[in-house]
Design an enzyme around this catalytic site. Structure first.
Site, PDB file in Angstrom:
ATOM      1  N   GLY A 150     -17.069 -18.055 -16.226  1.00 54.16           N
ATOM      2  CA  GLY A 150     -15.758 -17.813 -15.631  1.00 54.16           C
ATOM      3  C   GLY A 150     -14.643 -18.106 -16.605  1.00 54.16           C
ATOM      4  N   PRO A 152     -11.408 -19.911 -18.391  1.00 57.11           N
ATOM      5  CA  PRO A 152     -11.122 -21.330 -18.684  1.00 57.11           C
ATOM      6  C   PRO A 152     -10.224 -21.930 -17.614  1.00 57.11           C
ATOM      7  CG  PRO A 152     -10.767 -19.939 -20.623  1.00 57.11           C
ATOM      8  CD  PRO A 152     -10.962 -19.007 -19.476  1.00 57.11           C
ATOM      9  N   GLY A 153     -10.450 -23.219 -17.333  1.00 55.34           N
ATOM     10  CA  GLY A 153      -9.581 -23.933 -16.418  1.00 55.34           C
ATOM     11  C   GLY A 153      -9.891 -23.744 -14.953  1.00 55.34           C
ATOM     12  N   THR A 154     -11.085 -23.211 -14.627  1.00 51.23           N
ATOM     13  CA  THR A 154     -11.421 -22.989 -13.223  1.00 51.23           C
ATOM     14  C   THR A 154     -12.352 -24.064 -12.655  1.00 51.23           C
ATOM     15  OG1 THR A 154     -13.143 -21.450 -13.988  1.00 51.23           O
ATOM     16  CG2 THR A 154     -11.069 -20.499 -13.268  1.00 51.23           C
ATOM     17  N   GLY A 155     -12.627 -25.132 -13.408  1.00 49.80           N
ATOM     18  CA  GLY A 155     -13.351 -26.278 -12.853  1.00 49.80           C
ATOM     19  C   GLY A 155     -14.791 -26.423 -13.286  1.00 49.80           C
ATOM     20  N   SER A 157     -16.169 -27.906 -16.085  1.00 54.56           N
ATOM     21  CA  SER A 157     -16.499 -29.257 -16.556  1.00 54.56           C
ATOM     22  C   SER A 157     -16.411 -30.265 -15.430  1.00 54.56           C
ATOM     23  CB  SER A 157     -15.568 -29.654 -17.706  1.00 54.56           C
ATOM     24  OG  SER A 157     -14.217 -29.661 -17.288  1.00 54.56           O
ATOM     25  N   SER A 603      -2.633   1.059 -18.850  1.00 52.48           N
ATOM     26  CA  SER A 603      -1.549   0.885 -17.886  1.00 52.48           C
ATOM     27  C   SER A 603      -0.299   1.643 -18.283  1.00 52.48           C
ATOM     28  CB  SER A 603      -1.222  -0.606 -17.710  1.00 52.48           C
ATOM     29  OG  SER A 603      -0.759  -1.164 -18.921  1.00 52.48           O
ATOM     30  N   LYS A 646       5.348  -7.689 -15.131  1.00 52.58           N
ATOM     31  CA  LYS A 646       5.962  -6.476 -15.668  1.00 52.58           C
ATOM     32  C   LYS A 646       7.289  -6.181 -14.968  1.00 52.58           C
ATOM     33  CE  LYS A 646       1.536  -4.371 -16.991  1.00 52.58           C
ATOM     34  NZ  LYS A 646       0.560  -3.292 -16.718  1.00 52.58           N
TER      35      LYS A 646
END
Length: 731
Positions: A150, A152-155, A157, A603, A646
């Site tokens: 997933g 980074p920073g989603t839990g 560790s 886009s 945007k």
């Protein structure tokens, strides 16, 4: 049958297994002689001054064999069975269910986060990753490996640390390494219950101290006799001093042999109340697998005993616990192979791993490394991961994908309020947040999710906002962190990309590179995203020129593969919708000031199509309009990512209208300050885009009517494919 090695187990226990256990294939450490692996005989028996049997009952044997690890401390530690499927969110805090649905705090009746109780266990602090949390609980109970993939920073560790708290503490072991008198380059390994290793070493040191004391007394007696003989009988004191020095050196040299009998404890779990947790992210081979220190004195009696130079790796220190490796694909392939061997065998011998170590000259007996592995990484981690290692984890464990967002519900909002309380408690220096400050953070969590009715699960960056806001309040000596502090923190905690984007917009204004009024043929204000949370306006220009050979589309601006494909798709639409013979025309498309990073994603498809059609038909484009959206070859406007950022970029640049895909209408969560600055116009097909963007009523109306008549059936048939239920693609 337990694989744990215990010095108090009698040798015959190894054969006292049930029928089912006899059919199981034993691990290598289970098949080794008990006298070597389980310590049936004390290591002191190797010394010639000691007796051959350790059960004679002398003063050294009693404190070791009678020692039992004190498990009383762990009686209050809850096990996996004590965990419920639901976590109590806010014990002791009143919840008003009547207003919970519309209240940003989910009905919590609090004045500040100080009133919210923070759970003690990490597993109860996990928010939003319910599937991953359940898997971690099951894996801890069954001792299974887990791979978490997933953003980074989603839990990831945090979940790995939570597993170490769920494992039983009574299984922990100390690992000792002994000198091998038969082969000094193959130290012996012995495992004992946690806490017993220190007592064994203390007993060995005391025994060595007594032995050295007796040798020292004997040495000084001999020295005194030699000196007396030299003075009284020979009458030559210099000869006596020389002889005494030789005796001293002999005793000093032989004394090193007794010191080598003291074992080296490479794993000490005596003071741990929970299973070990080892973070081996980015570790080199020696740190992960163990190493042997280099000794400059390799001979002559000056060398350090080999067992004293053995250093454990993270795999050995994680024995009976958790080994966490993030970005596992960054490990060397050979290291991954050895890691796979350690997982399979449950033990791994320590030897030199680098040219600065002792190389292969020293190799211990296999050292236990019965750990649970938590492998983590982004999506690209699976590409460079050793296939056999991944297969090992997948075959004997779980794979879980970490979600980026979670549905916005009253319960989740209450948990986000608890998240802020957790961050404040964990930091220890931040003032608690008032209720309106908590509401502002939850609003930011909704905005960062990029999806309507969702909350972001990127807690590391959200936690950064909490800490910056708390630092602002603390610097002004306020008792609580307020909403104003959070608003100020949102400006200070901007990402590097956002700071660059803002600076870029200001510079372009200075040099008048932006056009936010009037109409220009072949020029459209496109929108792009820098990083993950930074919008920027990117003009696209198109020019039609006579073809030198066959007609072609030429695009500049360091386009990457996906952007190039989108330009080709646009050319198909232009050939279908335009009356101009493109075989005699070259279409030049320029992404103005795309930067060194170039343009990626599709886009800008509707931007390119609008610019080219404007140039072909000689119809000006309204420069107060900016746009973003992907375009199918049939002319449908498809959803894209980052619409909120945007839109804000268009507002900052001075535009008054912005065109977005209709499917993205539900994802717009712009700041309040921009709502009155810009009008948001959702479109579902290219004719709607041109109707809004083009100027010059007679020619524009004629073109739009022609497009509608040509493609009315296609548009009507494709409306369902771009409905509001579509998920935006990360362009």
């Amino acid at each position: 049958m337990s694989n744990d090695t215990n010095v108090d187990d009698p040798p015959e226990d190894a054969t006292d297994a049930g029928p089912d256990e006899e059919q199981a294939q034993p691990r290598p450490q289970d098949t080794e002689p008990e006298s070597e692996r389980q310590g049936e005989r004390s290591p002191l028996e190797k010394d010639g001054d000691q007796r051959d049997d350790v059960d004679d009952g002398d003063e050294f044997d009693d404190p070791i064999d009678e020692f039992e690890p004190d498990s009383g401390e762990g009686d209050d530690i809850e096990t996996v069975e004590d965990l419920g499927s639901e976590v109590e969110v806010d014990p002791g805090v009143e919840i008003d269910e009547d207003i919970a649905e519309d209240d940003l705090l989910g009905g919590l009746k609090i004045d500040s986060t100080e009133e919210i109780e923070v759970p003690d266990r990490l597993v109860d602090q996990v928010i939003g990753q319910d599937e991953a949390r359940d898997i971690i609980i099951k894996a801890a109970k069954q001792r299974r490996h887990v791979m978490m993939i997933g953003s980074p920073g989603t839990g990831k560790s945090m979940l790995a640390k939570a597993m170490s708290q769920l494992l039983p503490q009574e299984d922990l072991q100390d690992v000792l390494v002994y000198h091998n008198p038969d082969d000094g380059n193959e130290p012996k390994v012995r495992t004992v219950p946690a806490g017993k290793g220190e007592q064994i070493i203390d007993a060995h040191k005391e025994e060595a101290r007594k032995r050295n004391q007796m040798r020292s007394i004997l040495m000084w007696i001999i020295v005194a006799i030699i000196l007396a003989y030299a003075i009284l009988v020979v009458g030559n004191i210099l000869l006596g001093i020389l002889a005494a020095g030789i005796v001293w050196l002999i005793f000093r040299y032989t004394n090193r042999g007794s010191d080598a009998m003291v074992p080296n404890m490479i794993v000490n779990n005596g003071d741990k109340r929970t299973a070990p947790f080892e973070d081996a992210t980015g570790a080199h081979a020696g740190a992960l697998l163990g190493d042997v220190r280099h000794d400059p004195f390799q001979s002559g009696g000056m060398e350090t005993p080999s067992h004293d130079r053995v250093e454990p790796g993270s795999i050995h220190q994680a024995n009976k616990g958790v080994l966490f490796v993030d970005e596992i694909n960054t490990l060397d392939i050979r290291t991954q192979q050895k890691l796979m061997t350690a997982i399979q065998e449950g033990e791994f011998a320590i030897t030199g791993q680098s040219e600065r170590s002792s190389g292969a000259m020293v190799q211990t007996e296999p050292v236990p490394c019965d750990f649970i592995m938590i492998a983590a990484g982004n999506l690209d981690a699976m590409e460079n991961m050793h296939p056999a290692l991944r297969n090992r984890i997948k075959g004997y464990g779980y794979e879980v994908y970490m979600e980026d967002t979670i549905e916005d519900t009253p319960e989740m909002r209450r948990k986000y309020a608890r998240f802020i309380a957790q961050e404040v408690e964990r930091d220890g220096r931040l003032p608690h947040f008032t209720d309106d400050a908590v509401e502002e953070v939850i609003l930011e969590a909704k905005r960062r999710s990029g999806r309507k009715n969702h909350l972001t699960l990127h807690f590391r960056t959200l936690g950064g906002l909490v800490r910056v806001a708390g630092d602002i309040a603390r610097s002004e000596d306020r008792e609580f962190t307020t909403r104003e502090d959070v608003l100020q923190a949102k400006g200070r905690s901007r990402s590097i990309e956002q700071q660059l984007a803002d600076d870029y917009i200001e510079r372009r204004k200075d040099y008048e590179l932006e056009v936010a009024e009037g109409g220009v043929e072949g020029r459209v204000n496109g929108l792009a995203v820098m990083g993950e949370d930074s919008g920027i306006m990117l003009p696209v220009m198109a020019e039609i020129a006579p073809a030198q050979g066959g007609g072609q589309v030429i695009a500049t601006g360091k386009l990457k593969e996906m952007a190039e494909e989108s330009v080709q798709n646009v050319s198909a639409i232009i050939k279908k919708f335009s009356d101009v013979d493109l075989s005699e025309k070259d279409i030049h498309i320029q992404f103005v000031q795309a930067g060194q990073q170039g343009v990626d994603g599709d886009s800008a498809s509707i931007t390119v199509a609008t610019a080219v059609i404007s140039a072909l038909e000689d119809i000006p484009v309204d420069q107060t309009v900016a746009m973003t959206g992907s375009l199918s070859v049939r002319g449908d406007v498809l959803p894209v990512g980052g619409v909120t950022h945007k839109i804000e970029a268009a507002a900052k640049a001075g535009c008054t209208k912005v065109i977005i895909p209709k499917a993205n209408e539900q994802d717009v969560m712009i700041e309040d300050e921009y709502e009155e600055m810009i009008e948001i116009i959702p479109c579902s097909n290219i004719s709607e885009v041109l109707d809004v963007a083009l100027m010059g009523e007679p020619k524009k109306d004629s073109l739009v009517d022609r497009l509608k008549s040509i493609t009315s059936n296609a548009f009507e048939g494709s409306q369902g494919s771009v409905g509001s239920g579509s998920n935006p693609s990360p362009q």
